[in-house]
Design a protein around this motif. Sequence first.
Motif, PDB file in Angstrom:
ATOM      1  N   GLU A 265     -41.271  75.500  13.487  1.00  0.00           N
ATOM      2  CA  GLU A 265     -41.791  75.458  12.119  1.00  0.00           C
ATOM      3  C   GLU A 265     -43.249  75.006  12.108  1.00  0.00           C
ATOM      4  N   LEU A 266     -43.588  74.031  12.956  1.00  0.00           N
ATOM      5  CA  LEU A 266     -44.951  73.511  12.978  1.00  0.00           C
ATOM      6  C   LEU A 266     -45.956  74.508  13.546  1.00  0.00           C
ATOM      7  N   LEU A 267     -45.474  75.477  14.312  1.00  0.00           N
ATOM      8  CA  LEU A 267     -46.378  76.496  14.844  1.00  0.00           C
ATOM      9  C   LEU A 267     -47.074  77.271  13.723  1.00  0.00           C
ATOM     10  N   ASP A 268     -46.449  77.312  12.559  1.00  0.00           N
ATOM     11  CA  ASP A 268     -47.029  78.014  11.409  1.00  0.00           C
ATOM     12  C   ASP A 268     -47.755  77.082  10.444  1.00  0.00           C
ATOM     13  N   ASN A 269     -47.856  75.813  10.816  1.00  0.00           N
ATOM     14  CA  ASN A 269     -48.509  74.838   9.941  1.00  0.00           C
ATOM     15  C   ASN A 269     -50.026  74.897  10.168  1.00  0.00           C
ATOM     16  N   PRO A 270     -50.808  75.232   9.138  1.00  0.00           N
ATOM     17  CA  PRO A 270     -52.252  75.420   9.325  1.00  0.00           C
ATOM     18  C   PRO A 270     -53.019  74.143   9.646  1.00  0.00           C
ATOM     19  N   THR A 271     -52.414  72.971   9.481  1.00  0.00           N
ATOM     20  CA  THR A 271     -53.115  71.731   9.812  1.00  0.00           C
ATOM     21  C   THR A 271     -53.034  71.410  11.302  1.00  0.00           C
ATOM     22  N   PHE A 272     -52.209  72.170  12.036  1.00  0.00           N
ATOM     23  CA  PHE A 272     -52.041  71.967  13.474  1.00  0.00           C
ATOM     24  C   PHE A 272     -52.729  73.071  14.266  1.00  0.00           C
ATOM     25  N   SER A 273     -53.228  72.714  15.435  1.00  0.00           N
ATOM     26  CA  SER A 273     -53.701  73.701  16.407  1.00  0.00           C
ATOM     27  C   SER A 273     -52.878  73.496  17.679  1.00  0.00           C
ATOM     28  N   PHE A 274     -52.114  74.526  18.074  1.00  0.00           N
ATOM     29  CA  PHE A 274     -51.202  74.394  19.204  1.00  0.00           C
ATOM     30  C   PHE A 274     -51.758  75.022  20.476  1.00  0.00           C
ATOM     31  N   LEU A 275     -51.603  74.303  21.562  1.00  0.00           N
ATOM     32  CA  LEU A 275     -51.846  74.820  22.905  1.00  0.00           C
ATOM     33  C   LEU A 275     -50.479  75.108  23.509  1.00  0.00           C
ATOM     34  N   ILE A 276     -50.233  76.369  23.891  1.00  0.00           N
ATOM     35  CA  ILE A 276     -48.930  76.765  24.420  1.00  0.00           C
ATOM     36  C   ILE A 276     -49.087  77.153  25.883  1.00  0.00           C
TER      37      ILE A 276
END
Length: 252
Positions: A235-246
Motif C-alpha cells: 500500500e505504501l508503494l503508492d503513497n506519494p509522500t514516500f520514495s521507495f528503493l526496491i
Amino acid sequence: MDITQLPDEEIEKEYKRRQVRKDINLFIERVIKDEKGNRVKQATIHKIWQAHIDWCKKNNRHAGILAPWGHGKTEQIAIARPLWYLGHDQNLRIKIVCNSDENAKARVASIKRYIESDSDYREIFPEVLPDLKRYHAEKKRSEGEWSAHKIFIQRDAPSKDASVEAWGIISSGVGGRADILIVDDPVDLRNAILEPAMREKVKDAFKNIWLSRLVPDGFVIYIATVWHKNDLTMELLDNPTFSFLIMRISED
C-alpha cells in the motif's frame, strides 16, 4: 576546538574522528559490530541504502527500502541510524516500530549497549550520555518494563518523551511524539499470511497511531520485505509522500 594547536598525531586522530562523525558509512565501519564482535564492512548495497535515505531527507520525502532478508537492514538502519542521529542532535525523539514487542526490545537493548559501553561510539560521540536521573525517576513510576522499550540520554530539551523508544506495531505502548520514525520489518509471515485479518490491523496501526505521533516536519524510514499483495508495504508503494528503493535478488 582548534586542532592546529594539537600535536601532529592528535591532529590526524581528530581529523579522522570528524570525518567519521560526518559520514554515516564511515561511522558504521568504525562503530557497528557483527554478531562476532567484528567491525562491519560496508558493501555497495549498504551504501546505496544510506544514500537513498539521505536523498529522501534532503528532498522532503519519507524513505522506503525493500530488500531481501539477511542483508543487514536492521543493523544498518534501525541500530546505526539512531546512534548516528543522536550523536548530531541529543534532543531528537526517535521511535522504532517492529513486527513484535520482543524484536523491539532487542533493538533498544542493542542501541543502549553502544551508548553505555562501546568504546568506539564513546570516542566518536562522547556527548551522548545516558540520563541516569531520568532513568531512575521513570523506573520508580512504572512497572520496570519501560526500560526495555525506552532510552533517555542527557539533553537540553525539556521533553518528557524518550530519546529512543521501540514497540511492536500493534502494541498499546506507543507513547509521545517523534521526530524520526523508523519502521523495521513491521509485516511478517504471521500478520500478513497466517492471520490475514491482521493485515488491516497493521495498516490501521501504522496510519492512525504511529504516523499520528510524528511531528509535522518529521521523517519516516520504512524498511521491509513484501509478504502479500495487500499488505502495508504494498500500500505504501503508492503513497506519494514516500520514495521507495526496491532491491531484488536476480533469478540466477
